[in-house]
Design a protein around this motif. Structure first.
Motif, PDB file in Angstrom:
ATOM      1  N   GLY A 127       0.888  -1.280   0.149  1.00 33.49           N
ATOM      2  CA  GLY A 127      -0.132   0.010   0.028  1.00 33.49           C
ATOM      3  C   GLY A 127       0.726   1.136   0.074  1.00 33.49           C
ATOM      4  O   GLY A 127       0.458   2.154  -0.532  1.00 33.49           O
ATOM      5  N   ARG A 128       2.068   1.203   0.744  1.00 35.88           N
ATOM      6  CA  ARG A 128       2.753   2.216   0.598  1.00 35.88           C
ATOM      7  C   ARG A 128       3.461   2.607  -0.692  1.00 35.88           C
ATOM      8  O   ARG A 128       4.052   3.956  -1.204  1.00 35.88           O
ATOM      9  CB  ARG A 128       3.692   2.351   1.881  1.00 35.88           C
ATOM     10  CG  ARG A 128       3.169   2.593   3.131  1.00 35.88           C
ATOM     11  CD  ARG A 128       4.248   2.598   4.311  1.00 35.88           C
ATOM     12  NE  ARG A 128       3.663   3.154   5.586  1.00 35.88           N
ATOM     13  CZ  ARG A 128       4.370   4.153   6.089  1.00 35.88           C
ATOM     14  NH1 ARG A 128       5.416   4.428   5.935  1.00 35.88           N
ATOM     15  NH2 ARG A 128       3.637   4.520   7.257  1.00 35.88           N
ATOM     16  N   LEU A 129       4.008   1.290  -1.122  1.00 36.99           N
ATOM     17  CA  LEU A 129       4.729   1.454  -2.321  1.00 36.99           C
ATOM     18  C   LEU A 129       4.057   1.716  -3.940  1.00 36.99           C
ATOM     19  O   LEU A 129       4.626   2.191  -4.808  1.00 36.99           O
ATOM     20  CB  LEU A 129       5.584   0.165  -2.639  1.00 36.99           C
ATOM     21  CG  LEU A 129       6.679   0.024  -1.559  1.00 36.99           C
ATOM     22  CD1 LEU A 129       7.586  -1.219  -1.629  1.00 36.99           C
ATOM     23  CD2 LEU A 129       7.886   1.072  -1.601  1.00 36.99           C
ATOM     24  N   TRP A 130       2.667   1.168  -3.757  1.00 39.27           N
ATOM     25  CA  TRP A 130       2.105   1.185  -5.126  1.00 39.27           C
ATOM     26  C   TRP A 130       0.818   2.161  -4.550  1.00 39.27           C
ATOM     27  O   TRP A 130      -0.195   1.701  -4.088  1.00 39.27           O
ATOM     28  CB  TRP A 130       1.602  -0.278  -5.329  1.00 39.27           C
ATOM     29  CG  TRP A 130       0.830  -0.235  -6.712  1.00 39.27           C
ATOM     30  CD1 TRP A 130       0.956   0.392  -7.652  1.00 39.27           C
ATOM     31  CD2 TRP A 130       0.012  -1.281  -7.037  1.00 39.27           C
ATOM     32  NE1 TRP A 130       0.266   0.151  -8.764  1.00 39.27           N
ATOM     33  CE2 TRP A 130      -0.397  -1.103  -8.261  1.00 39.27           C
ATOM     34  CE3 TRP A 130      -0.350  -2.596  -6.354  1.00 39.27           C
ATOM     35  CZ2 TRP A 130      -1.536  -1.886  -8.954  1.00 39.27           C
ATOM     36  CZ3 TRP A 130      -1.185  -3.323  -6.971  1.00 39.27           C
ATOM     37  CH2 TRP A 130      -1.747  -3.064  -8.215  1.00 39.27           C
ATOM     38  N   SER A 131       0.725   3.269  -5.369  1.00 38.59           N
ATOM     39  CA  SER A 131      -0.420   4.319  -5.003  1.00 38.59           C
ATOM     40  C   SER A 131      -1.747   3.560  -5.241  1.00 38.59           C
ATOM     41  O   SER A 131      -2.631   4.052  -4.728  1.00 38.59           O
ATOM     42  CB  SER A 131      -0.357   5.587  -5.716  1.00 38.59           C
ATOM     43  OG  SER A 131      -0.041   5.173  -6.989  1.00 38.59           O
ATOM     44  N   ALA A 132      -1.916   2.942  -6.127  1.00 43.90           N
ATOM     45  CA  ALA A 132      -3.122   2.183  -6.403  1.00 43.90           C
ATOM     46  C   ALA A 132      -3.725   1.348  -5.370  1.00 43.90           C
ATOM     47  O   ALA A 132      -4.829   1.066  -5.513  1.00 43.90           O
ATOM     48  CB  ALA A 132      -3.146   1.506  -7.766  1.00 43.90           C
ATOM     49  N   ALA A 133      -2.789   0.678  -4.542  1.00 50.04           N
ATOM     50  CA  ALA A 133      -3.256  -0.189  -3.466  1.00 50.04           C
ATOM     51  C   ALA A 133      -3.294   0.656  -2.189  1.00 50.04           C
ATOM     52  O   ALA A 133      -3.300  -0.002  -1.045  1.00 50.04           O
ATOM     53  CB  ALA A 133      -2.336  -1.320  -3.543  1.00 50.04           C
ATOM     54  N   ALA A 134      -3.127   2.109  -2.276  1.00 53.17           N
ATOM     55  CA  ALA A 134      -3.075   2.700  -0.998  1.00 53.17           C
ATOM     56  C   ALA A 134      -4.432   2.637  -0.162  1.00 53.17           C
ATOM     57  O   ALA A 134      -4.656   2.659   0.951  1.00 53.17           O
ATOM     58  CB  ALA A 134      -2.866   4.234  -1.291  1.00 53.17           C
ATOM     59  N   PHE A 135      -5.448   2.341  -0.810  1.00 49.51           N
ATOM     60  CA  PHE A 135      -6.757   1.956  -0.168  1.00 49.51           C
ATOM     61  C   PHE A 135      -6.881   0.836   1.085  1.00 49.51           C
ATOM     62  O   PHE A 135      -7.616   0.982   2.087  1.00 49.51           O
ATOM     63  CB  PHE A 135      -7.843   1.489  -1.061  1.00 49.51           C
ATOM     64  CG  PHE A 135      -7.872   0.259  -1.661  1.00 49.51           C
ATOM     65  CD1 PHE A 135      -8.301  -0.966  -1.132  1.00 49.51           C
ATOM     66  CD2 PHE A 135      -6.926  -0.029  -2.850  1.00 49.51           C
ATOM     67  CE1 PHE A 135      -8.195  -2.262  -1.770  1.00 49.51           C
ATOM     68  CE2 PHE A 135      -6.627  -1.237  -3.442  1.00 49.51           C
ATOM     69  CZ  PHE A 135      -7.415  -2.383  -2.923  1.00 49.51           C
TER      70      PHE A 135
END
Length: 80
Positions: free
Chosen positions: A22-30
């Motif tokens: 989530g921290r490395l990939w903005s699309a997975a920040a949810f």
């Protein structure tokens, strides 16, 4: 026993990896609010020597839920 320890370990590792993704990939920040490591910041506790109240509250809730589930499970075991 070992089964409970293994489940706890797997949950902690899954939470850590979900938080890292989530921290490395903005699309997975949810996914960040759903990880345990979002609410407990081990780095601030270990490095900065600061323990926010939120970390203590989250640890207390996790310990309480774990103890409650363990007690419920213990009372339902099938020993003579």
């Amino acid at each position: 026993g070992p089964r409970v320890g293994g489940i706890g370990f797997l949950l902690a590792v899954a939470s850590y990896f979900a938080q890292a993704i989530g921290r490395l990939w903005s699309a997975a920040a949810f996914i960040l609010p759903w990880t345990l490591h979002h609410y407990i910041v081990p780095q601030s506790i270990l490095v900065d020597d600061v323990a926010p109240l939120r970390s203590f509250l989250v640890l207390f809730v996790v310990a309480t839920v774990g103890t409650t589930v363990a007690t419920w499970r213990f009372q339902r075991r099938d020993l003579p």
